[in-house]
Design an enzyme around this catalytic site. Structure first.
Site, PDB file in Angstrom:
ATOM      1  N   THR A   1      -1.583  81.153  99.962  1.00  0.00           N
ATOM      2  CA  THR A   1      -0.952  82.451  99.754  1.00  0.00           C
ATOM      3  C   THR A   1      -0.168  82.431  98.448  1.00  0.00           C
ATOM      4  OG1 THR A   1       0.991  81.807 101.061  1.00  0.00           O
ATOM      5  CG2 THR A   1      -0.807  82.889 102.229  1.00  0.00           C
TER       6      THR A   1
ATOM      7  N   ASP B   1       4.687  83.968 107.776  1.00  0.00           N
ATOM      8  CA  ASP B   1       4.410  83.852 109.211  1.00  0.00           C
ATOM      9  C   ASP B   1       3.602  85.037 109.712  1.00  0.00           C
ATOM     10  OD1 ASP B   1       5.849  81.456 109.341  1.00  0.00           O
ATOM     11  OD2 ASP B   1       7.730  82.493 109.725  1.00  0.00           O
TER      12      ASP B   1
ATOM     13  N   PHE C   1      19.199  75.075 106.436  1.00  0.00           N
ATOM     14  CA  PHE C   1      18.570  75.042 107.750  1.00  0.00           C
ATOM     15  C   PHE C   1      19.150  73.917 108.589  1.00  0.00           C
ATOM     16  CE2 PHE C   1      15.032  73.906 110.659  1.00  0.00           C
ATOM     17  CZ  PHE C   1      14.889  75.131 111.296  1.00  0.00           C
TER      18      PHE C   1
ATOM     19  N   GLY D   1       1.929  85.309  97.366  1.00  0.00           N
ATOM     20  CA  GLY D   1       2.888  86.404  97.312  1.00  0.00           C
ATOM     21  C   GLY D   1       2.259  87.692  96.816  1.00  0.00           C
TER      22      GLY D   1
ATOM     23  N   ASP E   1      17.934  83.501 112.443  1.00  0.00           N
ATOM     24  CA  ASP E   1      18.019  83.659 110.990  1.00  0.00           C
ATOM     25  C   ASP E   1      19.255  84.483 110.638  1.00  0.00           C
ATOM     26  OD1 ASP E   1      15.667  82.294 110.675  1.00  0.00           O
ATOM     27  OD2 ASP E   1      14.433  84.066 110.344  1.00  0.00           O
TER      28      ASP E   1
ATOM     29  N   ASN F   1       8.045  83.929 114.785  1.00  0.00           N
ATOM     30  CA  ASN F   1       7.513  84.940 113.868  1.00  0.00           C
ATOM     31  C   ASN F   1       5.998  85.067 113.970  1.00  0.00           C
ATOM     32  OD1 ASN F   1      10.160  85.127 113.006  1.00  0.00           O
ATOM     33  ND2 ASN F   1       9.816  83.972 111.113  1.00  0.00           N
TER      34      ASN F   1
END
Length: 301
Positions: free
Chosen positions: A219, A252, A116, A221, A12, A52
């Site tokens: 999820t 992750d 990516f 945040g 990354d 991760n």
């Protein structure tokens, strides 16, 4: 108990933009978009979803088995995993490719623009899942498209329950493929955007998706997360982080906690609480694999 973690190993490159993307991008000029962001801070970290998640699971005391592909530049990553006591039995090195690379720019509001390069990840289908006495659980995180499809079939053939976590790869699958992946999985984990896209592609509501698996995690945040079981939802509040530094890898970290909890027979609500806790811990540190978990501080219920 060991868990197979299918996904990417990547480097990354994380850059911080001190302004706001919204102030630099003119909506009426999107048809000729040409922007440049000055990024005074840059760092290169070990990342990728498999790496991760494995890091988080190891921090909690689990036994992760990342299944991934590295390129010719991946020796340093292998050495890091070995140094942390993470087994590399299922990691394949390809000499004719680079390791996957993620280029991430984060603005002052923690919005991100990512680029990516998949590299060796696109050959992840060369790895195979087989039954082994110590492997009781798995996860399919974002990976090569063919690998995600084939690993789902292999998990089922080996009678290993798994979490389906499509992440940023979700748009690469059509409705029929996603419906098949959900039906093969035991659990599904998505963020709120991915959850809406999953419903749109499959034609199934969030509640209906949850009825087809043992549980669905969404999820959200800073708003925490939702646990859906058999059509019913429970909201699990977020933890307040000590600082908001870098969101890269928060999802992750959450999934590492989810695997750890499933390994130990926790309820999904408890898994989600610990996932929220790890997400808050991670966001206070730069990079996806630089936080430390104090096991005595974990939520107990």
């Amino acid at each position: 108990m060991a868990s197979i973690i299918c996904g990417s190993l990547a480097f990354d490159v994380i850059m911080n933009f001190e302004g706001r993307f919204a102030e630099q991008i003119l909506p009426e000029q999107l048809h000729i978009l040409n922007v440049s962001f000055l990024v005074p801070a840059l760092r290169r970290d070990f990342g990728g979803c498999a790496g991760n998640i494995a890091y988080a699971l190891k921090q909690l005391g689990g036994d992760p088995l990342p299944m991934a592909t590295l390129g010719s530049d991946g020796a340093g990553y292998l050495a890091r995993l070995t140094g942390m006591g993470i087994a590399t039995d299922f990691i394949l090195t390809l000499e004719d490719a680079y390791t996957a690379q993620a280029m991430i720019i984060t603005d002052r509001d923690n919005n991100q623009i990512n680029g990516f390069h998949p590299g060796a990840m696109e050959q992840a289908h060369l790895t195979r899942i087989q039954a082994r006495h110590d492997i009781r659980l798995g996860i399919i995180a974002p990976d090569g498209r063919d690998a995600m499809l084939q690993h789902a079939e292999q998990f089922c053939a080996a009678d290993i329950p798994f979490v389906f976590d499509p992440g940023q790869q979700l748009p690469r699958f059509d409705g029929a493929e996603l419906r098949s992946l959900v039906d093969q999985a035991s659990w599904v984990a998505v963020n709120d955007y991915e959850g809406k896209l999953l419903s749109d592609r499959t034609g199934w509501s969030t509640a209906e998706v949850s009825r087809r698996v043992r549980g669905l995690i969404v999820t959200k945040g800073a708003q925490g997360s939702e646990v859906w079981v058999d059509g019913d939802v429970t909201h699990v509040p977020a933890f307040q982080p000590s600082a908001v530094i870098d969101p890269t890898g928060c999802g992750d970290a959450y999934r590492g906690a989810l695997l750890f909890g499933l390994e130990h027979g926790w309820s999904l609500v408890r898994c989600a609480r610990v996932g929220n806790f790890l997400g808050a811990l991670k966001i206070s540190q730069q990079g996806p694999q630089n936080y430390t978990v104090d096991l005595t501080a974990l939520p107990s219920t």
